[in-house]
Motif scaffolding. Structure first.
Motif, PDB file in Angstrom:
ATOM      1  N   LEU A  81      19.691  33.400  55.024  1.00  0.00           N
ATOM      2  CA  LEU A  81      20.545  33.507  56.201  1.00  0.00           C
ATOM      3  C   LEU A  81      20.846  34.959  56.596  1.00  0.00           C
ATOM      4  O   LEU A  81      21.490  35.205  57.599  1.00  0.00           O
ATOM      5  CB  LEU A  81      21.866  32.781  55.950  1.00  0.00           C
ATOM      6  N   GLY A  82      20.424  35.894  55.775  1.00  0.00           N
ATOM      7  CA  GLY A  82      20.671  37.291  56.076  1.00  0.00           C
ATOM      8  C   GLY A  82      22.090  37.732  55.793  1.00  0.00           C
ATOM      9  O   GLY A  82      22.570  38.716  56.355  1.00  0.00           O
ATOM     10  N   CYS A  83      22.789  36.983  54.902  1.00  0.00           N
ATOM     11  CA  CYS A  83      24.207  37.260  54.631  1.00  0.00           C
ATOM     12  C   CYS A  83      24.424  37.997  53.316  1.00  0.00           C
ATOM     13  O   CYS A  83      25.568  38.324  52.989  1.00  0.00           O
ATOM     14  CB  CYS A  83      24.991  35.956  54.602  1.00  0.00           C
ATOM     15  N   LYS A  84      23.392  38.195  52.548  1.00  0.00           N
ATOM     16  CA  LYS A  84      23.571  38.765  51.213  1.00  0.00           C
ATOM     17  C   LYS A  84      24.196  40.147  51.275  1.00  0.00           C
ATOM     18  O   LYS A  84      25.127  40.456  50.530  1.00  0.00           O
ATOM     19  CB  LYS A  84      22.212  38.814  50.499  1.00  0.00           C
ATOM     20  N   ASP A  85      23.703  40.984  52.162  1.00  0.00           N
ATOM     21  CA  ASP A  85      24.230  42.344  52.247  1.00  0.00           C
ATOM     22  C   ASP A  85      25.677  42.327  52.726  1.00  0.00           C
ATOM     23  O   ASP A  85      26.509  43.093  52.238  1.00  0.00           O
ATOM     24  CB  ASP A  85      23.375  43.164  53.206  1.00  0.00           C
ATOM     25  N   LEU A  86      25.998  41.436  53.661  1.00  0.00           N
ATOM     26  CA  LEU A  86      27.363  41.318  54.151  1.00  0.00           C
ATOM     27  C   LEU A  86      28.288  40.855  53.036  1.00  0.00           C
ATOM     28  O   LEU A  86      29.404  41.372  52.889  1.00  0.00           O
ATOM     29  CB  LEU A  86      27.408  40.341  55.321  1.00  0.00           C
ATOM     30  N   GLU A  87      27.836  39.892  52.232  1.00  0.00           N
ATOM     31  CA  GLU A  87      28.642  39.406  51.119  1.00  0.00           C
ATOM     32  C   GLU A  87      28.928  40.534  50.131  1.00  0.00           C
ATOM     33  O   GLU A  87      30.056  40.677  49.650  1.00  0.00           O
ATOM     34  CB  GLU A  87      27.914  38.268  50.408  1.00  0.00           C
ATOM     35  N   ARG A  88      27.940  41.346  49.832  1.00  0.00           N
ATOM     36  CA  ARG A  88      28.117  42.448  48.888  1.00  0.00           C
ATOM     37  C   ARG A  88      29.152  43.433  49.421  1.00  0.00           C
ATOM     38  O   ARG A  88      30.029  43.897  48.678  1.00  0.00           O
ATOM     39  CB  ARG A  88      26.777  43.152  48.673  1.00  0.00           C
ATOM     40  N   ARG A  89      29.096  43.733  50.716  1.00  0.00           N
ATOM     41  CA  ARG A  89      30.046  44.674  51.289  1.00  0.00           C
ATOM     42  C   ARG A  89      31.472  44.114  51.279  1.00  0.00           C
ATOM     43  O   ARG A  89      32.442  44.850  51.075  1.00  0.00           O
ATOM     44  CB  ARG A  89      29.634  45.037  52.715  1.00  0.00           C
ATOM     45  N   ILE A  90      31.614  42.793  51.485  1.00  0.00           N
ATOM     46  CA  ILE A  90      32.933  42.170  51.442  1.00  0.00           C
ATOM     47  C   ILE A  90      33.520  42.275  50.045  1.00  0.00           C
ATOM     48  O   ILE A  90      34.693  42.607  49.858  1.00  0.00           O
ATOM     49  CB  ILE A  90      32.847  40.699  51.897  1.00  0.00           C
ATOM     50  N   GLU A  92      32.768  44.467  47.706  1.00  0.00           N
ATOM     51  CA  GLU A  92      33.102  45.864  47.432  1.00  0.00           C
ATOM     52  C   GLU A  92      34.409  46.268  48.115  1.00  0.00           C
ATOM     53  O   GLU A  92      35.236  46.972  47.532  1.00  0.00           O
ATOM     54  CB  GLU A  92      31.952  46.770  47.898  1.00  0.00           C
ATOM     55  N   THR A  93      34.609  45.798  49.348  1.00  0.00           N
ATOM     56  CA  THR A  93      35.839  46.112  50.074  1.00  0.00           C
ATOM     57  C   THR A  93      37.052  45.510  49.392  1.00  0.00           C
ATOM     58  O   THR A  93      38.109  46.150  49.280  1.00  0.00           O
ATOM     59  CB  THR A  93      35.747  45.602  51.521  1.00  0.00           C
ATOM     60  N   GLU A  94      36.916  44.257  48.921  1.00  0.00           N
ATOM     61  CA  GLU A  94      38.020  43.609  48.215  1.00  0.00           C
ATOM     62  C   GLU A  94      38.369  44.358  46.930  1.00  0.00           C
ATOM     63  O   GLU A  94      39.547  44.519  46.591  1.00  0.00           O
ATOM     64  CB  GLU A  94      37.663  42.156  47.897  1.00  0.00           C
ATOM     65  N   MET A  95      37.354  44.817  46.213  1.00  0.00           N
ATOM     66  CA  MET A  95      37.602  45.570  44.992  1.00  0.00           C
ATOM     67  C   MET A  95      38.301  46.891  45.294  1.00  0.00           C
ATOM     68  O   MET A  95      39.231  47.307  44.587  1.00  0.00           O
ATOM     69  CB  MET A  95      36.279  45.816  44.250  1.00  0.00           C
ATOM     70  N   GLU A  96      37.870  47.559  46.362  1.00  0.00           N
ATOM     71  CA  GLU A  96      38.501  48.821  46.742  1.00  0.00           C
ATOM     72  C   GLU A  96      39.950  48.598  47.156  1.00  0.00           C
ATOM     73  O   GLU A  96      40.829  49.407  46.842  1.00  0.00           O
ATOM     74  CB  GLU A  96      37.714  49.467  47.884  1.00  0.00           C
ATOM     75  N   LEU A  97      40.226  47.483  47.867  1.00  0.00           N
ATOM     76  CA  LEU A  97      41.587  47.193  48.291  1.00  0.00           C
ATOM     77  C   LEU A  97      42.489  46.913  47.096  1.00  0.00           C
ATOM     78  O   LEU A  97      43.622  47.390  47.031  1.00  0.00           O
ATOM     79  CB  LEU A  97      41.582  45.992  49.235  1.00  0.00           C
ATOM     80  N   THR A  98      41.965  46.137  46.124  1.00  0.00           N
ATOM     81  CA  THR A  98      42.737  45.848  44.920  1.00  0.00           C
ATOM     82  C   THR A  98      43.047  47.123  44.150  1.00  0.00           C
ATOM     83  O   THR A  98      44.174  47.334  43.678  1.00  0.00           O
ATOM     84  CB  THR A  98      41.965  44.871  44.013  1.00  0.00           C
ATOM     85  N   LEU A  99      42.048  48.017  44.041  1.00  0.00           N
ATOM     86  CA  LEU A  99      42.258  49.280  43.351  1.00  0.00           C
ATOM     87  C   LEU A  99      43.294  50.124  44.080  1.00  0.00           C
ATOM     88  O   LEU A  99      44.175  50.738  43.458  1.00  0.00           O
ATOM     89  CB  LEU A  99      40.932  50.040  43.235  1.00  0.00           C
ATOM     90  N   ALA A 100      43.215  50.139  45.417  1.00  0.00           N
ATOM     91  CA  ALA A 100      44.170  50.929  46.200  1.00  0.00           C
ATOM     92  C   ALA A 100      45.586  50.410  46.024  1.00  0.00           C
ATOM     93  O   ALA A 100      46.535  51.178  45.894  1.00  0.00           O
ATOM     94  CB  ALA A 100      43.776  50.896  47.673  1.00  0.00           C
ATOM     95  N   LYS A 101      45.732  49.079  45.987  1.00  0.00           N
ATOM     96  CA  LYS A 101      47.059  48.506  45.775  1.00  0.00           C
ATOM     97  C   LYS A 101      47.604  48.877  44.403  1.00  0.00           C
ATOM     98  O   LYS A 101      48.765  49.238  44.254  1.00  0.00           O
ATOM     99  CB  LYS A 101      46.997  46.981  45.911  1.00  0.00           C
ATOM    100  N   SER A 102      46.742  48.787  43.388  1.00  0.00           N
ATOM    101  CA  SER A 102      47.195  49.078  42.023  1.00  0.00           C
ATOM    102  C   SER A 102      47.556  50.545  41.849  1.00  0.00           C
ATOM    103  O   SER A 102      48.327  50.904  40.961  1.00  0.00           O
ATOM    104  CB  SER A 102      46.102  48.691  41.014  1.00  0.00           C
ATOM    105  N   GLN A 103      47.038  51.397  42.718  1.00  0.00           N
ATOM    106  CA  GLN A 103      47.327  52.826  42.615  1.00  0.00           C
ATOM    107  C   GLN A 103      48.453  53.266  43.555  1.00  0.00           C
ATOM    108  O   GLN A 103      48.696  54.445  43.717  1.00  0.00           O
ATOM    109  CB  GLN A 103      46.057  53.629  42.922  1.00  0.00           C
ATOM    110  N   GLY A 104      49.094  52.267  44.165  1.00  0.00           N
ATOM    111  CA  GLY A 104      50.273  52.616  44.953  1.00  0.00           C
ATOM    112  C   GLY A 104      50.160  52.345  46.431  1.00  0.00           C
ATOM    113  O   GLY A 104      51.111  52.572  47.178  1.00  0.00           O
TER     114      GLY A 104
END
Length: 346
Positions: A81-90, A92-104
């Motif tokens: 479906l061509g969604c694999k790259d989009l899924e990976r970016r989502i 990664e974004t969720e992980m970055e958001l969680t890290l940002a929250k944990s850091q304040g």
């Protein structure tokens, strides 16, 4: 009587006639035979061609089937479906958001003071729709109003009554709270929480999440509305604990899990607490304190944190799974007879 003369054909005449008849009857037979041969050759050719096509098609299908995975995985479907790259970016974004929250990082960050300095504590006083008189009593005791409330916030202390919304959104109960808040400006209204007795354990998740998202403080405190506070004594206790990371502070206790339905403090999921039916160690729900990192943990993971029948045991279950520092302070045992305690039952 004279007989008619008869004429008998000669042999040569009979032979000529026979020859003409044979020639006239053999021509159609030859033509029919010719067309029959042509038709047979055509049909045989088509059958042979179809057989060859089937062989070729079977070989192609077999080759394709051998190269294709027997079970199509979710990743394969996403790739198609061509969604694999989009899924990976989502992800990664969720992980970055969680890290940002944990850091304040705090969503909708609002400082409790005009200077923007970090607060000492946010105190949430649990209240309900039928507690108008009790709120007025609190406002006349330890909870200042108007300019005094703003000055207290300048000292680093925010106090708010904590309440959810009516099951019948927008009804008279909601309107009265909105009117009271507009006049007093001392509420933290949990828009996504339904105010009901059976939902109290979930209310604590909404409170800590909303408090973390709205104010940057060192401590976040939950206190019941039937508790009177020695506010200055509580501030002194918190000042002595400044900089203590992952602090879980309260009047620590344990006790029997009530398994009899209908009994006071009945726990529907009593069977999860073992054969002895004993609660793990946890802070009493009348007044308990979480440091910033623990309150952030509740905020980030609120969607997956399990709640039990009571808010204090629910918080205690969350603290078991993290590196929390348990601090048992008898001054927070509101029902005790100690003289130096900072809280008491109203």
């Amino acid at each position: 009587m004279e007989s008619l003369p008869t004429t008998v054909p000669s042999k040569s005449e009979r032979r000529a006639r026979s020859s003409k008849f044979s020639q006239s009857s053999s021509k159609p037979s030859v033509i029919m035979a010719f067309f029959s041969c042509v038709a047979w050759l055509y049909v045989a050719g088509r059958l042979w061609q179809d057989a060859e096509n089937r062989v070729v098609l079977n070989n192609i299908l077999k080759k394709s089937y051998d190269q294709k995975p027997k079970v199509l995985t979710v990743d394969d479907k996403l790739m198609v479906l061509g969604c694999k790259d989009l899924e990976r970016r989502i992800v990664e974004t969720e992980m970055e958001l969680t890290l940002a929250k944990s850091q304040g990082y705090l969503k909708n960050l609002k400082s409790g003071s005009s200077s923007g300095k970090k607060l000492l504590a946010v105190i949430g006083v649990y209240s309900g729709f039928g507690s108008h008189l009790r709120r007025n009593t609190f406002r006349g005791s330890y909870m200042p109003q108007g300019d005094a409330l703003r000055k207290l916030e300048e000292r680093g202390i925010v106090i708010r009554f904590v309440i959810g919304r009516s099951p019948n959104r927008g009804d008279s109960l909601d309107r009265k709270i909105d009117e009271e808040n507009q006049a007093r400006k001392d509420f933290l209204i949990l828009e996504n929480h339904e105010e009901a007795q059976e939902e109290l354990a979930k209310k604590v998740k909404f409170f800590f999440s909303a408090a973390v998202q709205n104010w940057d403080a060192e401590f976040y405190i939950k206190v019941d509305d039937n508790i009177d506070l020695d506010l200055e004594g509580l501030i002194g206790l918190l000042e002595s604990r400044r900089g203590q990371d992952a602090a879980y502070i309260g009047c620590m206790k344990s006790g029997e899990v009530v398994a009899e339905e209908g009994g006071k403090w009945y726990e529907p999921e009593w069977w999860k607490f073992g054969d002895e039916k004993s609660y793990f160690r946890h802070a009493a729900g009348s007044l308990l304190i979480l440091s910033k990192t623990l309150a952030q943990y509740v905020n980030i993971n609120s969607g997956s944190l399990k709640t039990y029948a009571f808010d204090d045991t629910s918080i205690g279950s969350w603290m078991i799974g993290v590196q929390a520092t348990y601090i048992d302070d008898n001054r927070l045992c509101c029902s005790s007879i100690r003289q130096d305690k900072v809280c008491s039952v109203a």
